[in-house]
Design an enzyme around this catalytic site. Sequence first.
Site, PDB file in Angstrom:
ATOM      1  N   PRO A   1       0.769  -1.180   0.066  1.00 36.16           N
ATOM      2  CA  PRO A   1       0.028   0.065   0.059  1.00 36.16           C
ATOM      3  C   PRO A   1       0.760   1.363   0.110  1.00 36.16           C
ATOM      4  O   PRO A   1       0.459   2.638  -0.367  1.00 36.16           O
ATOM      5  CB  PRO A   1      -1.026  -0.060   1.196  1.00 36.16           C
TER       6      PRO A   1
ATOM      7  N   GLU B   1       0.899  -8.499   9.070  1.00 37.44           N
ATOM      8  CA  GLU B   1       0.894  -7.003   9.272  1.00 37.44           C
ATOM      9  C   GLU B   1       1.957  -6.199   8.609  1.00 37.44           C
ATOM     10  O   GLU B   1       1.557  -5.126   8.398  1.00 37.44           O
ATOM     11  CB  GLU B   1       0.928  -6.895  10.745  1.00 37.44           C
TER      12      GLU B   1
ATOM     13  N   ARG C   1      -3.824  -8.877 -20.472  1.00 32.35           N
ATOM     14  CA  ARG C   1      -4.475  -8.473 -21.516  1.00 32.35           C
ATOM     15  C   ARG C   1      -3.959  -7.468 -22.629  1.00 32.35           C
ATOM     16  O   ARG C   1      -4.443  -7.423 -23.627  1.00 32.35           O
ATOM     17  CB  ARG C   1      -5.902  -7.778 -20.886  1.00 32.35           C
TER      18      ARG C   1
ATOM     19  N   ASP D   1     -10.166   0.944 -24.731  1.00 31.93           N
ATOM     20  CA  ASP D   1     -10.490   0.828 -23.064  1.00 31.93           C
ATOM     21  C   ASP D   1     -10.719   2.109 -22.586  1.00 31.93           C
ATOM     22  O   ASP D   1     -10.092   3.315 -23.103  1.00 31.93           O
ATOM     23  CB  ASP D   1      -9.249   0.345 -22.793  1.00 31.93           C
TER      24      ASP D   1
HETATM   25 CL1  6GU Z   1      -0.312  -3.851  -3.134  1.00 31.45          CL
HETATM   26  N1  6GU Z   1      -1.063  -4.698  -0.809  1.00 31.45           N
HETATM   27  C1  6GU Z   1      -1.759  -4.315   0.316  1.00 31.45           C
HETATM   28  N2  6GU Z   1      -1.663  -5.078   1.598  1.00 31.45           N
HETATM   29  N3  6GU Z   1      -2.892  -3.636   0.466  1.00 31.45           N
HETATM   30  C2  6GU Z   1      -3.086  -2.735  -0.650  1.00 31.45           C
HETATM   31  C3  6GU Z   1      -2.292  -2.865  -1.684  1.00 31.45           C
HETATM   32  C4  6GU Z   1      -1.422  -3.784  -1.640  1.00 31.45           C
HETATM   33  N4  6GU Z   1      -2.696  -1.933  -2.781  1.00 31.45           N
HETATM   34  C5  6GU Z   1      -3.793  -1.338  -1.848  1.00 31.45           C
HETATM   35  N5  6GU Z   1      -3.951  -1.781  -0.709  1.00 31.45           N
END
Ligand code: 6GU
Length: 240
Positions: A86, A113, A150, A164
């Site tokens: 994230p 975690e 794709r 797209d």
């Molecule tokens: Cl790549 N990993 C995690 N754990 N949560 C996320 C993510 C990735 N992308 C958005 N939320």
Amino acid sequence: MKIKILTLFPNMFEGILGESILKRAIESGICSVELIDIRAYSLDKHHHVDDTPYGGGAGMVLACDVVDRAIAANTTDKSYKVLMTPQGRTYKQAIAKELASKEELVLICGHYEGFDERIRDYVDDEISIGDYVLTGGELAAGVVCDSVIRLLDHAIRKESSEEDSFSDGLLEYPQYTRPVEYKGVCVPEVLVNGNHKLIREYRLKESLRKTYLRRPDLLEARALTGEEEKLLKEIKEESE
Ligand code: 6GU
């Protein structure tokens, strides 16, 4: 193209890789996808892959040595190594196009975690699929796989990916198929009886309208042609 996915949960990928367009692309040799179980690189007799965090705190942390060995054993100089996190750069169609040009893509999925910060030193890139929290990188890696495969030559008809949403910075125009009238709602007349030129203009205008109403941020990020400027002016007048 070769894709390798390093994960603690290889079974999570069976569904998405085993159906539809991705299944066909893999069977026809357009790409290969190899699932690598990170746990196989634990030297611990109980195959532990995580440990408690230094400094204390809740949860477990994925250990750097296990992930380092998994990466080292499955990559070469040609591999483009991406950590799914994230904290990575936010995934966009432009990044999908960038990744689709790589010879070998290696997606590394953290879980639990968190992971040891030193793992960041072993990768070329970090990607997040949006501002929300997933329990691990697997679903995000699935999203990257789907959107990249794709785009590979012959995976789908070239015109399909060129039309797209996002590929030219606009949302896609509305589509219809039979019946021509359903529950009192008719297919726009121009699509049924219009000529090629009128249909093209209708689609461009509706594509602009959707983008203007739903994603004005995309319009701001994009230069407009003279024709598009004129159509957008009409759309603004029509929505007053
Ligand atoms: Cl790549 N990993 C995690 N754990 N949560 C996320 C993510 C990735 N992308 C958005 N939320």
